[in-house]
Design an enzyme around this catalytic site. Sequence first.
Site, PDB file in Angstrom:
ATOM      1  N   CYS A  63       0.830  -1.201   0.000  1.00 37.08           N
ATOM      2  CA  CYS A  63       0.000   0.000   0.000  1.00 37.08           C
ATOM      3  C   CYS A  63       0.865   1.252   0.000  1.00 37.08           C
ATOM      4  CB  CYS A  63      -0.902  -0.009   1.236  1.00 37.08           C
ATOM      5  SG  CYS A  63      -1.935   1.455   1.416  1.00 37.08           S
ATOM      6  N   CYS A  66       0.912   4.833   3.531  1.00 40.73           N
ATOM      7  CA  CYS A  66       1.839   5.197   4.602  1.00 40.73           C
ATOM      8  C   CYS A  66       3.266   5.059   4.089  1.00 40.73           C
ATOM      9  CB  CYS A  66       1.655   4.303   5.827  1.00 40.73           C
ATOM     10  SG  CYS A  66       0.025   4.419   6.606  1.00 40.73           S
ATOM     11  N   CYS A 140      -6.794  -1.683   7.581  1.00 39.67           N
ATOM     12  CA  CYS A 140      -6.052  -0.418   7.615  1.00 39.67           C
ATOM     13  C   CYS A 140      -5.894   0.089   9.043  1.00 39.67           C
ATOM     14  CB  CYS A 140      -6.777   0.620   6.764  1.00 39.67           C
ATOM     15  SG  CYS A 140      -5.928   2.212   6.691  1.00 39.67           S
ATOM     16  N   GLU A 287     -12.972  33.960   3.171  1.00 42.12           N
ATOM     17  CA  GLU A 287     -12.757  32.680   2.473  1.00 42.12           C
ATOM     18  C   GLU A 287     -13.141  32.859   1.012  1.00 42.12           C
ATOM     19  OE1 GLU A 287     -12.292  29.195   0.914  1.00 42.12           O
ATOM     20  OE2 GLU A 287     -11.626  29.477   3.001  1.00 42.12           O
ATOM     21  N   CYS A 361       0.389  23.866   6.443  1.00 43.88           N
ATOM     22  CA  CYS A 361       0.622  22.460   6.119  1.00 43.88           C
ATOM     23  C   CYS A 361       1.870  22.300   5.268  1.00 43.88           C
ATOM     24  CB  CYS A 361      -0.596  21.862   5.409  1.00 43.88           C
ATOM     25  SG  CYS A 361      -1.058  22.715   3.882  1.00 43.88           S
TER      26      CYS A 361
END
Length: 408
Positions: A63, A66, A140, A287, A361
Amino acid sequence: MEYIIERLGHQGDGIAPGPIFIPRTLPGEVVTGVASGGRVDDPRIVTPSPDRIAPPCPHYKACGGCALQHARDEFVADWKVGVVRHALTAQGLNTEITGAETSPARSRRRAVLSGRRTKKGALVGFHGRASGVITEISQCHLLHPDLMAGMAAYQALVIAGASRKGEMALTVTGSQAGLDVMVRGGKPLDGQMRIDLAGLANQHDLARLVWEDEVIVTRCPPVQSFGTALVTPPPGAFLQATVPGEQALTRAVLRAVGKANRVADLFAGCGTFALPLAQRAEVHAVEGVAGMLAALDQGWRHAKGLKQITHATRDLFRRPLLPDELDKFDAIVIDPPRAGAEAQMVEIARANVPTIAAVSCNPVTFARDARILTDAGYRLDWVHVVDQFRWSPHVELAAQLTRPAKKT
């Protein structure tokens, strides 16, 4: 060929001299493998790092969801703090860095899954690393159990709506009312398909089902809690990935803002920070997406005990707030996308707002933007690292910047 891993890159890959990028390795490890295009995609670990652990998820090797499950949590937390420190140092910035505050396993309330029809039914999961192959994720360790419980619904939607050769993307979000599902890449809608999809939503107890940009059915508004307010975000609206991560960022924002009475919340979304802030301050939320502000406004109007929230729809990349608009506030909260908010930061630097609570972020664009403010006289007081994308190289942070009062 033998390689010694010197460090991790920003995508979580080990880097050996060359540079040679080697996924799922750790600093100090000795590995062997064949390099192609500057990468070793199938390394053999000869000398493992003391920070290496057995990945808990049985899907980890196949997968791509991760990248760092092979490392101790303490190592990953320290590495993410180091990523932030490196980004700050590159801009000549230095301050107290705390964290990382890591969300627990099985806490992701939002994910984009891939789905494809098969001869026997449907395959739903994440792509393998740099691969078009979908890995099914029956066990998961990343997703919240509520999202995992919807696997039968996702498969049914793929069977009903995917073309034979196409692939669907299913954005699935947990809410207080159940699963909120938005599908892209499915077959075009017609009358019968709308009926069939509504039936599937009812059968699998979905709160809302959206196909491309059309709401098929809302059985119950998929509400989220922001402070004391309940908000129903529009389909596809931004939402923090985990509840613990959102709470950590909110605590940091409230700490940074302190006792400010009037706060501007820029890139406010659906009110992640504006609504908790309104418990103690008047807030002006800005916004670019009108639907998000409408959801914020509805949540505020139905909540009790909140102070005034005003709002404005505005593209802050093209039309940043100017100093005369900003100077009426005691504090600014700013949470831009990954590209940062360079144009808006330039205007903030020209204003005289005492306190900035910055959320990001992307440590690199945060450091660039923070440098704009520090060059204008702001002080970077502290940075708090939040890791809500567990086992990934993704890093988030919140910070406080203050402008010292001018001497009279």
